[in-house]
Each structure stands twice: as C-alpha cells, then as structure tokens.
Design a protein around this motif. Structure first.
Motif, PDB file in Angstrom:
ATOM      1  N   LEU A 149      -7.041  -2.327   1.195  1.00 55.94           N
ATOM      2  CA  LEU A 149      -7.899  -3.502   1.264  1.00 55.94           C
ATOM      3  C   LEU A 149      -9.202  -3.270   0.508  1.00 55.94           C
ATOM      4  O   LEU A 149      -9.665  -4.146  -0.248  1.00 55.94           O
ATOM      5  N   GLN A 150      -9.794  -2.108   0.681  1.00 54.64           N
ATOM      6  CA  GLN A 150     -11.033  -1.797  -0.025  1.00 54.64           C
ATOM      7  C   GLN A 150     -10.817  -1.772  -1.536  1.00 54.64           C
ATOM      8  O   GLN A 150     -11.698  -2.161  -2.314  1.00 54.64           O
ATOM      9  N   ALA A 151      -9.627  -1.330  -1.953  1.00 53.93           N
ATOM     10  CA  ALA A 151      -9.339  -1.235  -3.389  1.00 53.93           C
ATOM     11  C   ALA A 151      -9.119  -2.607  -4.017  1.00 53.93           C
ATOM     12  O   ALA A 151      -9.610  -2.891  -5.116  1.00 53.93           O
TER      13      ALA A 151
ATOM     14  N   PRO B 194     -12.870  -5.387  -2.809  1.00 57.20           N
ATOM     15  CA  PRO B 194     -14.153  -4.770  -2.448  1.00 57.20           C
ATOM     16  C   PRO B 194     -15.244  -5.803  -2.157  1.00 57.20           C
ATOM     17  O   PRO B 194     -16.222  -5.491  -1.473  1.00 57.20           O
ATOM     18  N   GLN B 195     -15.062  -7.046  -2.629  1.00 67.86           N
ATOM     19  CA  GLN B 195     -16.075  -8.071  -2.393  1.00 67.86           C
ATOM     20  C   GLN B 195     -15.982  -8.679  -0.990  1.00 67.86           C
ATOM     21  O   GLN B 195     -16.858  -9.436  -0.576  1.00 67.86           O
ATOM     22  N   GLY B 196     -14.880  -8.403  -0.272  1.00 69.59           N
ATOM     23  CA  GLY B 196     -14.737  -8.924   1.080  1.00 69.59           C
ATOM     24  C   GLY B 196     -14.329 -10.383   1.151  1.00 69.59           C
ATOM     25  O   GLY B 196     -14.631 -11.069   2.131  1.00 69.59           O
ATOM     26  N   ARG B 197     -13.608 -10.880   0.143  1.00 68.61           N
ATOM     27  CA  ARG B 197     -13.190 -12.290   0.150  1.00 68.61           C
ATOM     28  C   ARG B 197     -12.184 -12.562   1.256  1.00 68.61           C
ATOM     29  O   ARG B 197     -12.225 -13.610   1.899  1.00 68.61           O
ATOM     30  N   HIS B 198     -11.256 -11.646   1.484  1.00 66.65           N
ATOM     31  CA  HIS B 198     -10.213 -11.862   2.486  1.00 66.65           C
ATOM     32  C   HIS B 198     -10.772 -11.596   3.882  1.00 66.65           C
ATOM     33  O   HIS B 198     -11.255 -10.506   4.175  1.00 66.65           O
ATOM     34  N   ASP B 199     -10.675 -12.602   4.743  1.00 69.25           N
ATOM     35  CA  ASP B 199     -11.286 -12.508   6.068  1.00 69.25           C
ATOM     36  C   ASP B 199     -10.306 -12.092   7.156  1.00 69.25           C
ATOM     37  O   ASP B 199     -10.685 -11.918   8.314  1.00 69.25           O
TER      38      ASP B 199
ATOM     39  N   ALA C  66       0.859  -1.187   0.000  1.00 66.80           N
ATOM     40  CA  ALA C  66       0.000   0.000   0.000  1.00 66.80           C
ATOM     41  C   ALA C  66       0.892   1.232   0.000  1.00 66.80           C
ATOM     42  O   ALA C  66       1.469   1.594   1.025  1.00 66.80           O
ATOM     43  N   CYS C  67       1.017   1.872  -1.136  1.00 65.42           N
ATOM     44  CA  CYS C  67       2.016   2.929  -1.341  1.00 65.42           C
ATOM     45  C   CYS C  67       1.411   4.310  -1.223  1.00 65.42           C
ATOM     46  O   CYS C  67       0.277   4.550  -1.640  1.00 65.42           O
ATOM     47  N   ALA C  68       2.209   5.222  -0.708  1.00 61.28           N
ATOM     48  CA  ALA C  68       1.825   6.630  -0.708  1.00 61.28           C
ATOM     49  C   ALA C  68       2.334   7.344  -1.958  1.00 61.28           C
ATOM     50  O   ALA C  68       1.826   8.410  -2.302  1.00 61.28           O
TER      51      ALA C  68
END
Length: 246
Positions: A87-89, A92-97, A52-54
């Motif tokens: 994570l949202q990017a 977005p489907q929420g597969r990773h718990d 996750a880069c700035a």
C-alpha cells in the motif's frame, strides 16, 4: 453512514507452502492460481487490484495477465504486513481510504463475498470488517482448524459486531455457530495502527491475528454470507478448484 469512497484490493502472495509448494503458480485451466484469484478480485469491482508478491515469479505471472503487482520483502510475518508495504508503495499519497485484504489461495471465490466483506465499513465506528458463514457440518463445530466467530446477529440483520474469534466451540448454548472466512476490509488508518501493534496475548494463545485488533479496542464487524470459499492448501484442494472452475 457511507462506505469509503476509494478502496483498493490487495492480495498477498508468496511461494513458500509446506503442503503445496509453489502454490500461487499452480496451473488452473492454463492460468496460475494467483491469476485466477486476481480475476475474482477484479470481478468484485470495488477498486484497483494489486498483488503484493514475495517473489518475482508471482509478479511476472500477474503482469503477463495484464494485472499490477508489487514486490515486497520476503520475510514479512503476516499478510497484513505484506499488504501494508505494498500500500505504501502504490499509494504513498494516501488516496485510498480503505483496503480489502484478499487471500491468494481462493481461486473459486464468489466476488459477492468480497463486496459483502467491504459493506460493514459503511458504519463509521467500524475499524475492520470480515465475513462469516453459518456452520452446517457437525464436524466443523469441534474442528480446531475451523475458526469460529462469535457474532450475535439480530434476526433481520446480516451484519453484526464480532466479539471474539476462537478455535474452540463457541459460544455455548443453543444457536448457530459461525465459520470465520479470512477476508478483511480495513480503514486505512486502522491497517496502519494494526501493523504497528505488538502481538497480543490472546493472539499468541489462539494463533489468530485478528485478536490483536480486539485486544487493542478495535472494532470488527462481520457480514454473514451463504458459502465458505474453497481455500487451496493441498493437492486435493487444487483438484477441487479445477473441477469447480471447469
């Protein structure tokens, strides 16, 4: 009790550093430091790894090495906020718990520590997990830059409940003190809740973000490991990392 089935490793990274400018791109044996950290995360073999880069320069370095990167807002107040945007990017489907938050300045990290940090999430009651190592250097016992985790491990256990974190020398009395290692594993719902909470009173006092979780009733368990990974904050640390990876 079973571990979350689909974890993802997220590594927050930004170029701003007062003691070591451009730290993520510092060269270590022909590769930027952030790429070395990405390698260690891949070696942990827990799930996909995303940086996750700035800044775009970090993303380009990771993608050149064959990894995946996501650009995030540069003004996030913490790594937790940065990984949540990533994570949202990417999911977005929420597969990773579950999400493992791995610092971007640990190029010599033992992948086993990453796996150990994830392990406490096998207990359904645990919201977040982290790692600690017993302090063996007397100077560290009183050094406020060494964060202590208050965990009462049973004699035959290497996972215990974290009751507090402090820069002070705690707990009192005879017995081991534990050096907190700043790696975290979150259940996805716990990360979502954590980033929505306002800063805590004790968090502001100790300058320790994890206290926000404890102040709001979230449970953090800690895994006891054998070594503290080298965090690269200065040119001297960078040279140590180069020597270790040589």
């Amino acid at each position: 009790m079973t571990l979350p089935a689909h974890p993802i490793v997220l590594i927050p990274a930004r170029l701003a550093s007062t003691r070591l400018p451009g730290k993520p791109l510092a060269d270590i044996h022909g590769e930027p430091m952030i790429v070395q950290v990405w390698h260690r995360a891949m070696e942990a073999d827990l799930g996909p790894v995303v940086v996750a880069c700035a800044e775009v320069e970090i993303a380009e370095a990771i993608e050149k090495a064959g990894g995946q990167a996501v650009l995030t807002r540069p003004d996030h107040p913490s790594g937790s906020d940065r990984i949540y945007e990533a994570l949202q990017a990417v999911d977005p489907q929420g597969r990773h718990d579950a999400v493992i938050n791995l610092q971007g300045d640990l190029p010599t990290l033992d992948p086993g520590i990453v796996r150990a940090t994830f392990a406490p999430l096998a207990d359904d009651a645990v919201d977040m997990a982290t790692a600690v190592c017993e302090i063996t250097d007397d100077e560290e016992r009183t050094n406020p830059n060494v964060v202590k985790a208050v965990v009462g491990f049973s004699p035959d256990q290497d996972i215990g409940r974290a009751l507090y974190f402090s820069r002070a020398t705690v707990p009192a009395g005879t017995g081991p003190l534990y050096h907190h290692i700043g790696l975290y594993a979150y259940r996805r719902a716990a990360l979502e809740r954590f980033v929505s909470l306002p800063p805590g009173v004790l968090e502001g006092r100790e300058k320790l973000e994890q206290l926000r979780a404890l102040e709001n009733g979230m449970r953090i368990d800690a895994a006891r490991v054998d070594t503290v990974p080298l965090g690269v904050d200065t040119p001297a640390d960078l040279e140590r990392a180069r020597n270790l990876l040589r």
